[in-house]
Design an enzyme around this catalytic site. Structure first.
Site, PDB file in Angstrom:
ATOM      1  N   ASP A 187       0.991  -1.191  -0.073  1.00  0.00           N
ATOM      2  CA  ASP A 187      -0.294  -0.120   0.210  1.00  0.00           C
ATOM      3  C   ASP A 187       1.011   1.202  -0.029  1.00  0.00           C
ATOM      4  O   ASP A 187       0.821   1.853   1.018  1.00  0.00           O
ATOM      5  CB  ASP A 187      -0.844  -0.180   1.074  1.00  0.00           C
ATOM      6  CG  ASP A 187      -0.338   0.031   2.449  1.00  0.00           C
ATOM      7  OD1 ASP A 187      -0.844   0.831   3.358  1.00  0.00           O
ATOM      8  OD2 ASP A 187       0.899  -0.334   2.669  1.00  0.00           O
TER       9      ASP A 187
ATOM     10  N   HIS B 171       9.257  -0.736   8.900  1.00  0.00           N
ATOM     11  CA  HIS B 171       8.240  -1.716   9.110  1.00  0.00           C
ATOM     12  C   HIS B 171       8.298  -2.630   7.996  1.00  0.00           C
ATOM     13  O   HIS B 171       8.708  -3.812   8.049  1.00  0.00           O
ATOM     14  CB  HIS B 171       6.843  -1.275   9.218  1.00  0.00           C
ATOM     15  CG  HIS B 171       6.499  -0.233  10.180  1.00  0.00           C
ATOM     16  ND1 HIS B 171       6.690  -0.464  11.695  1.00  0.00           N
ATOM     17  CD2 HIS B 171       6.131   1.093  10.387  1.00  0.00           C
ATOM     18  CE1 HIS B 171       6.416   0.533  12.370  1.00  0.00           C
ATOM     19  NE2 HIS B 171       6.125   1.421  11.658  1.00  0.00           N
ATOM     20  N   ASP B 172       7.967  -2.372   6.917  1.00  0.00           N
ATOM     21  CA  ASP B 172       7.726  -3.187   5.633  1.00  0.00           C
ATOM     22  C   ASP B 172       9.079  -3.764   5.133  1.00  0.00           C
ATOM     23  O   ASP B 172       9.082  -5.002   4.826  1.00  0.00           O
ATOM     24  CB  ASP B 172       7.133  -2.420   4.522  1.00  0.00           C
ATOM     25  CG  ASP B 172       5.487  -1.940   4.880  1.00  0.00           C
ATOM     26  OD1 ASP B 172       4.960  -1.156   4.219  1.00  0.00           O
ATOM     27  OD2 ASP B 172       5.142  -2.472   5.880  1.00  0.00           O
TER      28      ASP B 172
ATOM     29  N   VAL C  63       2.450  -6.256   2.881  1.00  0.00           N
ATOM     30  CA  VAL C  63       2.789  -5.074   3.722  1.00  0.00           C
ATOM     31  C   VAL C  63       2.005  -4.011   4.132  1.00  0.00           C
ATOM     32  O   VAL C  63       2.270  -2.918   3.978  1.00  0.00           O
ATOM     33  CB  VAL C  63       4.481  -4.660   3.331  1.00  0.00           C
ATOM     34  CG1 VAL C  63       5.259  -5.781   3.551  1.00  0.00           C
ATOM     35  CG2 VAL C  63       4.207  -4.172   2.001  1.00  0.00           C
TER      36      VAL C  63
ATOM     37  N   ASP D 104       6.867   1.102   2.556  1.00  0.00           N
ATOM     38  CA  ASP D 104       6.690   0.252   1.391  1.00  0.00           C
ATOM     39  C   ASP D 104       7.543   0.507   0.057  1.00  0.00           C
ATOM     40  O   ASP D 104       8.152  -0.482  -0.291  1.00  0.00           O
ATOM     41  CB  ASP D 104       5.068   0.259   0.767  1.00  0.00           C
ATOM     42  CG  ASP D 104       4.039   0.199   1.724  1.00  0.00           C
ATOM     43  OD1 ASP D 104       3.881   0.983   2.585  1.00  0.00           O
ATOM     44  OD2 ASP D 104       3.580  -0.944   1.710  1.00  0.00           O
TER      45      ASP D 104
HETATM   46  O1  RIB Z   1       1.834  -0.115  10.895  1.00  0.00           O
HETATM   47  C1  RIB Z   1       2.832  -0.056   9.916  1.00  0.00           C
HETATM   48  C2  RIB Z   1       2.145  -0.402   8.623  1.00  0.00           C
HETATM   49  O2  RIB Z   1       1.271   0.517   8.070  1.00  0.00           O
HETATM   50  C3  RIB Z   1       3.110  -0.353   7.374  1.00  0.00           C
HETATM   51  O3  RIB Z   1       2.786  -1.298   6.524  1.00  0.00           O
HETATM   52  C4  RIB Z   1       3.085   1.000   6.710  1.00  0.00           C
HETATM   53  O4  RIB Z   1       3.362   1.189   5.296  1.00  0.00           O
HETATM   54  C5  RIB Z   1       1.443   1.285   7.145  1.00  0.00           C
HETATM   55  O5  RIB Z   1       0.869   0.555   5.954  1.00  0.00           O
HETATM   56 CA    CA Z   2       2.701  -0.685   4.177  1.00  0.00          CA
END
Ligand code: RIB
Ligand code: CA
Length: 303
Positions: A9, A237-238, A123, A14
């Site tokens: 997304d 995160h991703d 993700v 990402d």
């Molecule tokens: O909480 C983190 C996630 O939420 C990640 O995938 C970030 O891109 C958002 O989509």
């Molecule tokens: Ca994401």
């Protein structure tokens, strides 16, 4: 060689996952699916096409779901900007255009035509995966595995209890975690431990290449938005999901069942561990210096 489908997304982190997957020789991207999440599908698709074009990817980019299964849509633009990828400016694309078929149909076809070969890395919200499981339950078994960024077994990041990806479509996440598929889950408990320091961002700024330039522009925005909200350094995160596929031995974790709370109330979208037979590998820590060496290597190999 890991053959993957990336469900994104796009969003700023990402984009890092996309650059990592595009630049690592250990990984081949068979298809990318953009889904609604951080921002609407029109924007996540445009952002995904731009990152794919920048990194020289020739794999197809598909449109996924335009919204969650049942809940009202929520977005996370405040961390990613109004476009979902604020910062970099892109030229008119030459190569990358959205593929004509549905991303979910393409996912099902790829997995069923290549049994036990394809890893699905998701993700964003899990809507696409849930719809694919509903349409073809056998993908749970035919896919090699699923690597998912989502959930939190401590505090949330969009509500006190819920992480954004599971909160954006709790009903979809519940279906995926109950599917019996082989899942590796990167929850906030692991991903919030990997952050981009100003010093490291400055070291990237000294490097060359268009992909690196776009990465730095994305991370400038990501850093500014985290700072604006008093949330410290931006959290990666991703891309951890992609790094895991390059060498799973660099990730430590444990196994548990995972469920998602879908009852209305303050816990809506929260992930909980259960003693279910359907065990999920829950990542707890990653070799952080090794992760950043992968990002450097990937960006150095891209146009
Ligand atoms: O909480 C983190 C996630 O939420 C990640 O995938 C970030 O891109 C958002 O989509
Ligand atoms: Ca994401």
């Amino acid at each position: 060689m890991e053959r993957i489908i990336l469900d994104v997304d796009t969003g700023l982190d990402d984009a890092v996952a996309l650059f990592l997957a595009a630049g690592l020789k250990e990984i081949t991207i068979e298809a990318i699916i953009a889904t609604a999440g951080n921002v609407g599908l029109d924007k996540t698709l445009e952002n995904t096409l731009n990152i794919a074009e920048t990194s020289g990817l020739t794999c197809p980019v598909y449109a996924g779901s335009s919204g969650p299964l049942v809940r009202t849509p929520v977005e996370a633009g405040d961390f990613h900007g109004e476009s979902g990828l604020d910062g970099p400016l892109f030229e008119e694309r030459v190569r990358q255009h959205v593929a004509p078929t549905s991303g979910i149909d393409a996912m099902i076809a790829l997995v069923m035509d290549n049994p036990h070969e394809i890893t699905i890395v998701s993700v964003g919200p899990l809507t696409d995966l849930a719809v694919a499981f509903i349409r073809e339950p056998r993908i749970a078994e035919y896919a090699k595995r699923f690597v998912i960024m989502g959930g939190s077994f401590s505090r949330g990041n969009v509500t006190d209890e819920a992480e954004f990806n599971t909160y954006a479509d709790p009903e979809a996440a519940k279906i995926v975690f109950a599917s019996g598929a082989q899942i590796a889950l990167f929850s906030l408990d692991c991903t919030r431990t990997v952050t981009l320091s100003p010093q490291r961002l400055e070291s990237f700024r000294q490097r060359g290449g268009r992909s690196n330039e776009v990465f730095v522009a994305c991370m400038d925005t990501y850093t500014a938005n985290y700072t604006k909200r008093g949330q410290g350094e931006p959290q990666m995160h991703d891309p951890l999901c992609v790094a895991y596929l390059a060498d799973p031995s660099k990730v430590a974790g444990s196994y548990a069942g995972v469920d998602v709370i879908t009852e209305e109330g303050p816990s809506y979208g929260r992930t909980v561990k259960t003693d279910s037979e359907q065990k999920v590998f829950i990542a707890e820590s990653i070799d952080i210096p090794w992760f950043w060496s992968l990002v450097e290597r990937a960006l150095s190999s891209l146009p």
